[in-house]
Design an enzyme around this catalytic site. Sequence first.
Site, PDB file in Angstrom:
ATOM      1  N   GLY A 138       0.726  -1.154   0.516  1.00 34.96           N
ATOM      2  CA  GLY A 138       0.031   0.027   0.176  1.00 34.96           C
ATOM      3  C   GLY A 138       0.605   1.177  -0.210  1.00 34.96           C
ATOM      4  CG  HIS A 139      -1.091   4.816   0.597  1.00 33.41           C
ATOM      5  ND1 HIS A 139      -0.970   5.647   1.956  1.00 33.41           N
ATOM      6  CD2 HIS A 139      -2.213   4.329   0.787  1.00 33.41           C
ATOM      7  CE1 HIS A 139      -1.575   5.395   2.498  1.00 33.41           C
ATOM      8  NE2 HIS A 139      -2.841   4.785   2.901  1.00 33.41           N
ATOM      9  CG  ASP A 140       2.728   7.362   1.747  1.00 31.19           C
ATOM     10  OD1 ASP A 140       3.171   7.964   1.569  1.00 31.19           O
ATOM     11  OD2 ASP A 140       1.008   7.285   2.033  1.00 31.19           O
ATOM     12  N   GLY A 158       1.816   2.738   4.971  1.00 31.25           N
ATOM     13  CA  GLY A 158       1.927   3.500   5.976  1.00 31.25           C
ATOM     14  C   GLY A 158       3.225   2.628   7.135  1.00 31.25           C
TER      15      GLY A 158
END
Length: 210
Positions: A138-140, A158
Amino acid sequence: MRNLYIIGARGCGREVYNFFQECKVSLGDVECKGFLDDKADALDGFAGYPPIISSVEAYEPSENDVFICALGDPKWVKHYTEIVERKGGKFISLISPGASIGSNTKIGNGCIIPGWTVISCDIEIGKHVSVGVFCDLGHDVKVGNCCHIGSYSFMGGGVEMGNNVTCHPRVNILPHKKIGDNAILGAGSIVIRNVKPGDTVFGVPAKKIN
């Protein structure tokens, strides 16, 4: 022309050689010359592979040589890649054209990213990281060096993963969780809490095991 040498000629090494064929067009001027492995008969009984040239310890890199590490245990990935790097050897990443990689994502040298893998946006992946098929990051997300992420694993937005982490297949890590250096995540686990460095966790939800 660059000459590729695969570190490790066992099962993972044979898989990586076949994956190299898939990535060959996008890599351009790279030819696989063979394997580096101290088990000289590791390819006995297997046809269609280039030879085992030498052990890692004995091989001296040339100017046009490049390397990829095909070992499943992060401890040994770190050990052998550091030997080659101390000799001045350079690593390349194998990234499948079939992988989905989002914007602002950074991938270090020596990584293996197969097809059917989704790597979202604004992600940082260190060097010598191997990712299995059908993984979703997922993002980040941040992944350290020398990690192994098994097939069908999911990392929520995250997530921060340290160095030398083993993530066995089908692990799900909830968003924003932190995985410490040298941790081991057992197959099929659902990680709902932070994992301390060096801990081995397993289960649904994942708990520390001896």
